[in-house]
Write a protein that holds these residues in place. Sequence first.
Motif, PDB file in Angstrom:
ATOM      1  N   MET A   1       0.857  -1.190   0.000  1.00 32.39           N
ATOM      2  CA  MET A   1       0.000   0.000   0.000  1.00 32.39           C
ATOM      3  C   MET A   1       0.891   1.238   0.000  1.00 32.39           C
ATOM      4  O   MET A   1       1.789   1.361   0.829  1.00 32.39           O
ATOM      5  CB  MET A   1      -0.902  -0.013   1.224  1.00 32.39           C
ATOM      6  N   ALA A   2       0.640   2.135  -0.920  1.00 31.70           N
ATOM      7  CA  ALA A   2       1.447   3.343  -1.033  1.00 31.70           C
ATOM      8  C   ALA A   2       0.971   4.409  -0.051  1.00 31.70           C
ATOM      9  O   ALA A   2      -0.201   4.476   0.307  1.00 31.70           O
ATOM     10  CB  ALA A   2       1.389   3.891  -2.449  1.00 31.70           C
ATOM     11  N   SER A   3       1.907   5.237   0.381  1.00 28.91           N
ATOM     12  CA  SER A   3       1.554   6.426   1.161  1.00 28.91           C
ATOM     13  C   SER A   3       2.513   7.521   0.755  1.00 28.91           C
ATOM     14  O   SER A   3       3.616   7.248   0.288  1.00 28.91           O
ATOM     15  CB  SER A   3       1.638   6.156   2.668  1.00 28.91           C
ATOM     16  N   VAL A   4       2.084   8.763   0.921  1.00 28.93           N
ATOM     17  CA  VAL A   4       2.892   9.906   0.522  1.00 28.93           C
ATOM     18  C   VAL A   4       3.253  10.701   1.770  1.00 28.93           C
ATOM     19  O   VAL A   4       2.374  11.086   2.548  1.00 28.93           O
ATOM     20  CB  VAL A   4       2.131  10.795  -0.490  1.00 28.93           C
ATOM     21  N   HIS A   5       4.525  10.928   1.965  1.00 34.31           N
ATOM     22  CA  HIS A   5       4.965  11.684   3.135  1.00 34.31           C
ATOM     23  C   HIS A   5       4.626  13.168   3.015  1.00 34.31           C
ATOM     24  O   HIS A   5       4.238  13.808   3.995  1.00 34.31           O
ATOM     25  CB  HIS A   5       6.475  11.511   3.322  1.00 34.31           C
ATOM     26  N   GLU A   6       4.772  13.703   1.823  1.00 36.45           N
ATOM     27  CA  GLU A   6       4.418  15.108   1.586  1.00 36.45           C
ATOM     28  C   GLU A   6       3.975  15.249   0.136  1.00 36.45           C
ATOM     29  O   GLU A   6       4.719  14.931  -0.787  1.00 36.45           O
ATOM     30  CB  GLU A   6       5.606  16.034   1.871  1.00 36.45           C
ATOM     31  N   TRP A   7       2.751  15.716  -0.035  1.00 39.38           N
ATOM     32  CA  TRP A   7       2.196  15.844  -1.369  1.00 39.38           C
ATOM     33  C   TRP A   7       2.772  17.067  -2.088  1.00 39.38           C
ATOM     34  O   TRP A   7       2.969  18.120  -1.489  1.00 39.38           O
ATOM     35  CB  TRP A   7       0.685  15.990  -1.300  1.00 39.38           C
ATOM     36  N   THR A   8       3.033  16.881  -3.386  1.00 43.56           N
ATOM     37  CA  THR A   8       3.338  17.994  -4.284  1.00 43.56           C
ATOM     38  C   THR A   8       2.385  17.887  -5.464  1.00 43.56           C
ATOM     39  O   THR A   8       1.571  16.953  -5.550  1.00 43.56           O
ATOM     40  CB  THR A   8       4.793  17.940  -4.777  1.00 43.56           C
ATOM     41  N   GLY A   9       2.513  18.817  -6.379  1.00 41.24           N
ATOM     42  CA  GLY A   9       1.672  18.745  -7.561  1.00 41.24           C
ATOM     43  C   GLY A   9       1.896  17.469  -8.356  1.00 41.24           C
ATOM     44  O   GLY A   9       0.985  16.972  -9.035  1.00 41.24           O
ATOM     45  N   LEU A  10       3.109  16.924  -8.259  1.00 44.00           N
ATOM     46  CA  LEU A  10       3.432  15.704  -8.996  1.00 44.00           C
ATOM     47  C   LEU A  10       2.578  14.536  -8.518  1.00 44.00           C
ATOM     48  O   LEU A  10       1.943  13.826  -9.320  1.00 44.00           O
ATOM     49  CB  LEU A  10       4.923  15.383  -8.814  1.00 44.00           C
ATOM     50  N   GLU A  11       2.530  14.331  -7.186  1.00 42.34           N
ATOM     51  CA  GLU A  11       1.760  13.220  -6.645  1.00 42.34           C
ATOM     52  C   GLU A  11       0.257  13.441  -6.828  1.00 42.34           C
ATOM     53  O   GLU A  11      -0.502  12.493  -7.083  1.00 42.34           O
ATOM     54  CB  GLU A  11       2.077  13.017  -5.153  1.00 42.34           C
ATOM     55  N   ALA A  12      -0.169  14.695  -6.697  1.00 45.54           N
ATOM     56  CA  ALA A  12      -1.584  14.994  -6.875  1.00 45.54           C
ATOM     57  C   ALA A  12      -2.032  14.668  -8.298  1.00 45.54           C
ATOM     58  O   ALA A  12      -3.114  14.097  -8.522  1.00 45.54           O
ATOM     59  CB  ALA A  12      -1.858  16.463  -6.559  1.00 45.54           C
ATOM     60  N   GLN A  54      -3.379  18.630   2.121  1.00 41.50           N
ATOM     61  CA  GLN A  54      -2.547  17.418   2.225  1.00 41.50           C
ATOM     62  C   GLN A  54      -3.369  16.294   2.861  1.00 41.50           C
ATOM     63  O   GLN A  54      -3.354  15.151   2.405  1.00 41.50           O
ATOM     64  CB  GLN A  54      -1.306  17.694   3.079  1.00 41.50           C
ATOM     65  N   ALA A  55      -4.095  16.615   3.933  1.00 44.76           N
ATOM     66  CA  ALA A  55      -4.911  15.613   4.625  1.00 44.76           C
ATOM     67  C   ALA A  55      -6.032  15.092   3.724  1.00 44.76           C
ATOM     68  O   ALA A  55      -6.357  13.898   3.744  1.00 44.76           O
ATOM     69  CB  ALA A  55      -5.494  16.216   5.903  1.00 44.76           C
ATOM     70  N   ILE A  56      -6.614  15.985   2.912  1.00 40.77           N
ATOM     71  CA  ILE A  56      -7.672  15.569   1.986  1.00 40.77           C
ATOM     72  C   ILE A  56      -7.112  14.587   0.950  1.00 40.77           C
ATOM     73  O   ILE A  56      -7.745  13.582   0.615  1.00 40.77           O
ATOM     74  CB  ILE A  56      -8.289  16.800   1.299  1.00 40.77           C
ATOM     75  N   LEU A  57      -5.904  14.890   0.459  1.00 48.24           N
ATOM     76  CA  LEU A  57      -5.261  14.001  -0.516  1.00 48.24           C
ATOM     77  C   LEU A  57      -4.927  12.648   0.122  1.00 48.24           C
ATOM     78  O   LEU A  57      -5.076  11.594  -0.513  1.00 48.24           O
ATOM     79  CB  LEU A  57      -4.006  14.666  -1.075  1.00 48.24           C
ATOM     80  N   ASP A  58      -4.482  12.683   1.383  1.00 49.98           N
ATOM     81  CA  ASP A  58      -4.217  11.423   2.094  1.00 49.98           C
ATOM     82  C   ASP A  58      -5.475  10.561   2.133  1.00 49.98           C
ATOM     83  O   ASP A  58      -5.434   9.344   1.883  1.00 49.98           O
ATOM     84  CB  ASP A  58      -3.766  11.700   3.536  1.00 49.98           C
ATOM     85  N   THR A  59      -6.590  11.173   2.443  1.00 50.53           N
ATOM     86  CA  THR A  59      -7.855  10.448   2.545  1.00 50.53           C
ATOM     87  C   THR A  59      -8.271   9.883   1.190  1.00 50.53           C
ATOM     88  O   THR A  59      -8.709   8.729   1.082  1.00 50.53           O
ATOM     89  CB  THR A  59      -8.956  11.373   3.085  1.00 50.53           C
TER      90      THR A  59
END
Length: 364
Positions: A1-12, A54-59
């Motif tokens: 399962m993937a997780s992102v430590h800090e979102w940027t535009g790239l991951e979004a 960031q939290a919304i993207l995590d969800t």
Amino acid sequence: MASVHEWTGLEATALRKALRLSVRGFAQRLGVAERTISKWEALGATTRPRPDTQAILDTALAQADAAAHLRFETELSAGPHPGTVSRVLRTWPRVWDYESWAEDIERAVVALSRQNFDMAGKLLGRWLTRWPARDLDDKGLYLFARSTALVGDLRRDQGALLGSASAHHSYSAARTLFAQLDIPRRVAQVELSLAVITEMSGQHDNAASQYEQLVTDDRLSRRDRARARLWVGTALSKNGNHDYAASVMQAASRDFEGLSEIEDWSVAQQKLALAHRGAGDLSAALHFMDIARSTSMLDSPMQRVRLDTAHGHILLSDPATAADGLVVLAAAAELAAKYGMSHQLQSIDGIRRDYGRQPALGRR
């Protein structure tokens, strides 16, 4: 399962594509403006959403199904900024990763049995470099330990015995991991492999002592204890104690016969042949060598080299058959060189050098 430590535009952007949403659909999913999504995609890794976003993207990522997670990881791994991906993305093994890893271990075992070192190295290396051992659960750690032990086998067969990138180093690491997992049988098996490295490195007394301790070690199977007994004899013979070595090897041979381990029994006959050669009984040496050659069921390059090396060594010991011995050794050396078996090649070269140093009368 993937997780992102800090979102940027790239991951979004990768998440939007993984969810198969348009810019508008993704904005509605997150509850943000379309222009925000467009900004992320335009600026890529150089922009970072606000902490609440960031939290919304995590969800959104956590709620995605397995197929979307796979697409997300694939999209990032193929992205234009691999350095950024490795910094912010961290994945953990999934069930199908473990299944594939176990299958590759089986394939690596087959490749090693055929001395296909390149294939075995690739199969094992791609898993050992994927996750640090500290990030794995017990199942993953077991697969990591098994792979590390097999890398030890690979390096041993290639002749890389000691040093930082050696069989000894890999076996030691595997022993530590199996001990951490509390699997005594695997720990003892690796200790047996380490004793082999001690013997191959020329420390015959130390190797014999290590083997003797393992002969009575209840952590090992009866077959592995019989192998340890056989290798006690091998170390003794290499140290010049040929008669006692032969008696120890005979005991191991009886063990293999009782266990119906035909291939191990055949290897014991080969070892007995060399012990009798060392003792000067060439008739007995040839007798046991003929048995070994006729009963071996393995047809791997390694086994052919070992059998031919032993046979050539015995033939070389009799002036009447020395010429034939040189031919057999030449063929063994050619095969060893072809498959990158440097330790066997060194052994063959040593036998030929010793023969070349004999008085001329003895070489007629």
